[in-house]
Scaffold this active site. Structure first.
Site, PDB file in Angstrom:
ATOM      1  N   HIS A 383       0.849  -1.198   0.000  1.00  0.00           N
ATOM      2  CA  HIS A 383       0.000   0.000   0.000  1.00  0.00           C
ATOM      3  C   HIS A 383       0.877   1.238   0.000  1.00  0.00           C
ATOM      4  O   HIS A 383       1.940   1.247   0.621  1.00  0.00           O
ATOM      5  CB  HIS A 383      -0.915   0.020   1.229  1.00  0.00           C
ATOM      6  N   GLU A 436      -7.917  -4.790  -0.523  1.00  0.00           N
ATOM      7  CA  GLU A 436      -8.504  -5.479  -1.660  1.00  0.00           C
ATOM      8  C   GLU A 436      -8.449  -6.994  -1.536  1.00  0.00           C
ATOM      9  O   GLU A 436      -9.290  -7.696  -2.089  1.00  0.00           O
ATOM     10  CB  GLU A 436      -7.811  -5.050  -2.959  1.00  0.00           C
TER      11      GLU A 436
HETATM   12  C1  COA Z   1      -0.535  -0.502  -3.909  1.00  0.00           C
HETATM   13  C2  COA Z   1       0.820  -0.241  -4.551  1.00  0.00           C
HETATM   14  C3  COA Z   1       0.625   0.383  -5.937  1.00  0.00           C
HETATM   15  C4  COA Z   1       1.611   0.723  -3.644  1.00  0.00           C
HETATM   16  O1  COA Z   1       2.888   0.770  -4.128  1.00  0.00           O
HETATM   17  P1  COA Z   1       3.966   1.853  -3.637  1.00  0.00           P
HETATM   18  O2  COA Z   1       3.710   2.340  -2.292  1.00  0.00           O
HETATM   19  O3  COA Z   1       4.090   2.839  -4.708  1.00  0.00           O
HETATM   20  O4  COA Z   1       5.223   0.963  -3.487  1.00  0.00           O
HETATM   21  P2  COA Z   1       6.421   0.935  -4.482  1.00  0.00           P
HETATM   22  O5  COA Z   1       5.904   0.779  -5.873  1.00  0.00           O
HETATM   23  O6  COA Z   1       7.273   2.108  -4.177  1.00  0.00           O
HETATM   24  O7  COA Z   1       7.122  -0.409  -4.045  1.00  0.00           O
HETATM   25  C5  COA Z   1       8.091  -0.523  -3.009  1.00  0.00           C
HETATM   26  C6  COA Z   1       8.756  -1.889  -3.156  1.00  0.00           C
HETATM   27  O8  COA Z   1       7.821  -2.895  -2.763  1.00  0.00           O
HETATM   28  C7  COA Z   1       7.546  -3.744  -3.858  1.00  0.00           C
HETATM   29  N1  COA Z   1       6.124  -4.020  -3.881  1.00  0.00           N
HETATM   30  C8  COA Z   1       5.115  -3.193  -3.537  1.00  0.00           C
HETATM   31  N2  COA Z   1       3.938  -3.823  -3.666  1.00  0.00           N
HETATM   32  C9  COA Z   1       4.222  -5.054  -4.105  1.00  0.00           C
HETATM   33  C10 COA Z   1       3.420  -6.148  -4.416  1.00  0.00           C
HETATM   34  N3  COA Z   1       2.106  -6.114  -4.312  1.00  0.00           N
HETATM   35  N4  COA Z   1       4.021  -7.270  -4.846  1.00  0.00           N
HETATM   36  C11 COA Z   1       5.355  -7.322  -4.958  1.00  0.00           C
HETATM   37  N5  COA Z   1       6.174  -6.319  -4.667  1.00  0.00           N
HETATM   38  C12 COA Z   1       5.611  -5.187  -4.246  1.00  0.00           C
HETATM   39  C13 COA Z   1       7.980  -3.006  -5.102  1.00  0.00           C
HETATM   40  O9  COA Z   1       8.327  -3.892  -6.121  1.00  0.00           O
HETATM   41  C14 COA Z   1       9.142  -2.218  -4.592  1.00  0.00           C
HETATM   42  O10 COA Z   1      10.233  -3.090  -4.541  1.00  0.00           O
HETATM   43  P3  COA Z   1      11.697  -2.559  -4.984  1.00  0.00           P
HETATM   44  O11 COA Z   1      12.136  -1.690  -3.851  1.00  0.00           O
HETATM   45  O12 COA Z   1      12.492  -3.824  -5.128  1.00  0.00           O
HETATM   46  O13 COA Z   1      11.526  -1.807  -6.257  1.00  0.00           O
HETATM   47  C15 COA Z   1       1.597  -1.564  -4.683  1.00  0.00           C
HETATM   48  O14 COA Z   1       1.807  -2.119  -3.414  1.00  0.00           O
HETATM   49  C16 COA Z   1       0.908  -2.546  -5.614  1.00  0.00           C
HETATM   50  O15 COA Z   1       1.079  -2.461  -6.835  1.00  0.00           O
HETATM   51  N6  COA Z   1       0.142  -3.525  -5.041  1.00  0.00           N
HETATM   52  C17 COA Z   1      -0.567  -4.491  -5.869  1.00  0.00           C
HETATM   53  C18 COA Z   1      -1.863  -3.922  -6.432  1.00  0.00           C
HETATM   54  C19 COA Z   1      -2.927  -3.718  -5.359  1.00  0.00           C
HETATM   55  O16 COA Z   1      -3.139  -4.580  -4.530  1.00  0.00           O
HETATM   56  N7  COA Z   1      -3.598  -2.576  -5.431  1.00  0.00           N
HETATM   57  C20 COA Z   1      -4.636  -2.222  -4.483  1.00  0.00           C
HETATM   58  C21 COA Z   1      -4.175  -1.154  -3.566  1.00  0.00           C
HETATM   59  S1  COA Z   1      -5.341  -0.779  -2.310  1.00  0.00           S
END
Ligand code: COA
Length: 498
Positions: A383, A436
């Protein structure tokens, strides 16, 4: 701190002290006697002296300085310095080691630590996606990601979901306080009365429903609703009229969504049930059967948990449109549009698709490792704001457990495996289930079809959007940010027409 401090003696003249400040471009001078701090003289003191029409070459510092000023030790934390400066309205504090003055901490030093720069320098320099940028003040609620906590008007959203009805929380958002028994009953009765679609909309809905998915149909239907009910620009109406429109809108949205779904399946819409609460009635209109009490309560809790959640994209969109003075329908249509993007809505069905793809608990480990090796995201995990357990996920996991069933046990097993593999392969990223993951499990277990997951979210979130529309309209200022131009330098000569 700034070190060494600019110093002078108590018997120096104000003119000498002012020259020292000017030379060092500081706003204060520490007054010392044999290295010991005996006072501080600031620009403010010079102003006072000037206002008293004194003679700067003759007046002594001693007369105008603050004697025995508060001081800081060199090992004090920055927040202690900040607290001392702000609570006393100081702008400079001498730093003393033993009894020697070794420097000065100023507001300017602390701004450097906090990376705060004057507004003129930072304008146009906000992070991409406005992440973390405060764009409004709100009394509706906020999200505290580090603490895994969020609230609606001071009340923990999770506690509200555990103890209150959807109508009570709706009333809290709209009216500003939790209703007592009488107010709750009259609010619940009012929203029941207003569930039916107006005639013009229900006549047009079959044609719309054949052409689009339920969320797209809702977008068009809200536009029609506003036109049919004659909603006027928020700019031209008072708070009471807008609140009345908002109650009517939120009461009828679940009816529109359920009818849109059924019509798309080739089934007749089901009229609202006068004896059922909002969530139970929604399930009833969707499936045509009265839901069990646990299913109705589970969906009610899901809707309460997702009614509002900070300045997410759709909520912000609703506020931007409201800030132009447009009507409620325009703001909500825009919010639905924002929600329809896959980066905002849509993850619960994707999380369930992933569970389908995993198939059995023993395949989870290999599935997650392969996905991470391929650089994929695991749906329903991670998240932007929560770097600890998402409180919505914790409650929904409990709700899912109570509902029971094979999908619930399977998803818990996949959760455990995924959290472990993520911790191993993505150490330090703090990746846990988000709302979710269990939302999909709960909705599926309660008989909601996958294509209705995001629409079901919208059925509750429309209450949050409407609350934000009302707040924005109540003390409005047009939201009109700026962009930094990064194209070729203008002006370029306009080429002659061919
Ligand atoms: C929700 C989301 C977009 C938030 O992402 P964010 O805060 O921008 O986090 P980042 O994109 O900066 O990711 C940080 C690290 O965690 C990892 N990471 C974050 N969410 C991940 C996931 N669901 N699966 C695998 N790795 C994940 C990223 O790959 C990144 O790794 P790195 O440092 O090796 O590059 C992300 O967690 C995601 O895509 N989740 C899956 C989709 C989802 O469930 N969406 C509903 C949200 S309520």
């Amino acid at each position: 701190m700034t070190s060494p401090a600019v110093t002078c003696a108590a018997d120096d003249s104000l003119a000498v002290a002012a020259q020292a400040m000017q030379g060092a471009e500081t706003g204060s001078v520490v007054v010392t006697d044999d290295g010991k701090v005996v006072g501080i003289l600031t620009e403010r003191d010079l102003l006072r002296a000037a206002a008293a029409a004194g003679e700067p070459g003759l007046e002594t510092v001693r007369l105008w300085m603050t004697a025995r000023p508060d001081v800081l030790g060199p090992d004090e934390r920055v927040d202690a310095a900040w607290a001392s400066l702000t609570s006393h309205h100081y702008r400079h504090l001498p730093v003393v080691e033993g009894d020697r003055c070794i420097g000065v901490v100023s507001l300017r030093d602390l701004m450097g630590v906090a990376r705060i720069r004057p507004a003129a320098e930072t304008s146009g320099d906000v992070p991409a996606g406005l992440e973390g940028v405060v764009v409004a003040e709100t009394t509706i609620g906020d999200v505290r990601g580090q603490q895994g906590f969020y609230h609606y008007r001071q009340y923990s959203a999770v506690e509200l979901a555990e103890t209150r009805s959807l109508e009570d929380v709706w009333s809290l958002l709209f009216r500003g306080e939790l209703p007592d028994a009488d107010a709750a009953a009259s609010f619940a009765a009012e929203v029941r009365r207003r569930r039916a679609m107006p005639a013009g909309l229900s006549t047009l809905l079959p044609a719309l429903a054949r052409r689009g998915a339920p969320l797209d149909v809702l977008r068009t239907a809200v536009s029609l609703l506003g036109a049919e009910l004659g909603w006027r620009p928020t700019h031209d109406i008072g708070a009471d009229e807008l609140a009345d429109e908002a109650v009517g809108l939120c009461a009828v949205v679940p009816t529109i969504l359920a009818a849109a779904y059924r019509l798309r399946q080739g089934e007749e819409p089901v009229e609202p049930h006068p004896d059922l609460g909002a969530a139970a009635n929604y399930l009833y209109m969707l499936t045509g059967e009265e839901p069990s009490a646990p299913h109705a309560r589970a969906i009610e809790q899901y809707m309460i948990l997702t009614i509002d959640h900070g300045f997410n994209a759709s909520t912000f969109t609703a506020r931007v449109v409201t800030s132009t003075g447009a009507d409620l329908a325009a703001a909500i249509v825009a919010a639905i549009g924002a929600l329809s993007g896959p980066l905002h809505g849509g993850a619960p069905s994707r999380a369930l698709d992933m569970l389908d793809a995993i198939g059995t608990p023993e395949r989870a480990d290999a599935y997650v490792r392969r996905a991470l090796d391929n650089g994929e995201r695991i749906m329903g995990f991670g998240h932007r704001v929560y770097k600890t357990d998402d409180p919505r996920s914790l409650l929904l996991r409990g709700v899912a457990e109570e509902l029971g069933g094979p999908l619930v046990a399977f998803s818990q097993s996949v959760e455990r495996t995924t959290v472990d593999v993520l911790a191993e392969l993505k150490p330090g990223r703090h990746l846990y289930t988000n709302v979710e993951f269990y939302a999909g499990v709960v909705m599926h277990t309660c008989g909601i079809p996958r294509e209705m997951f995001t629409p079901t979210f919208a059925a509750g979130r429309v209450i949050g959007w409407s609350t934000h529309v009302m707040e924005q309209a109540s003390h409005n200022r047009l939201i009109r940010p700026a962009a930094r131009y990064v194209g070729p330098p203008p002006p370029q000569p306009v080429p002659p027409a061919a």
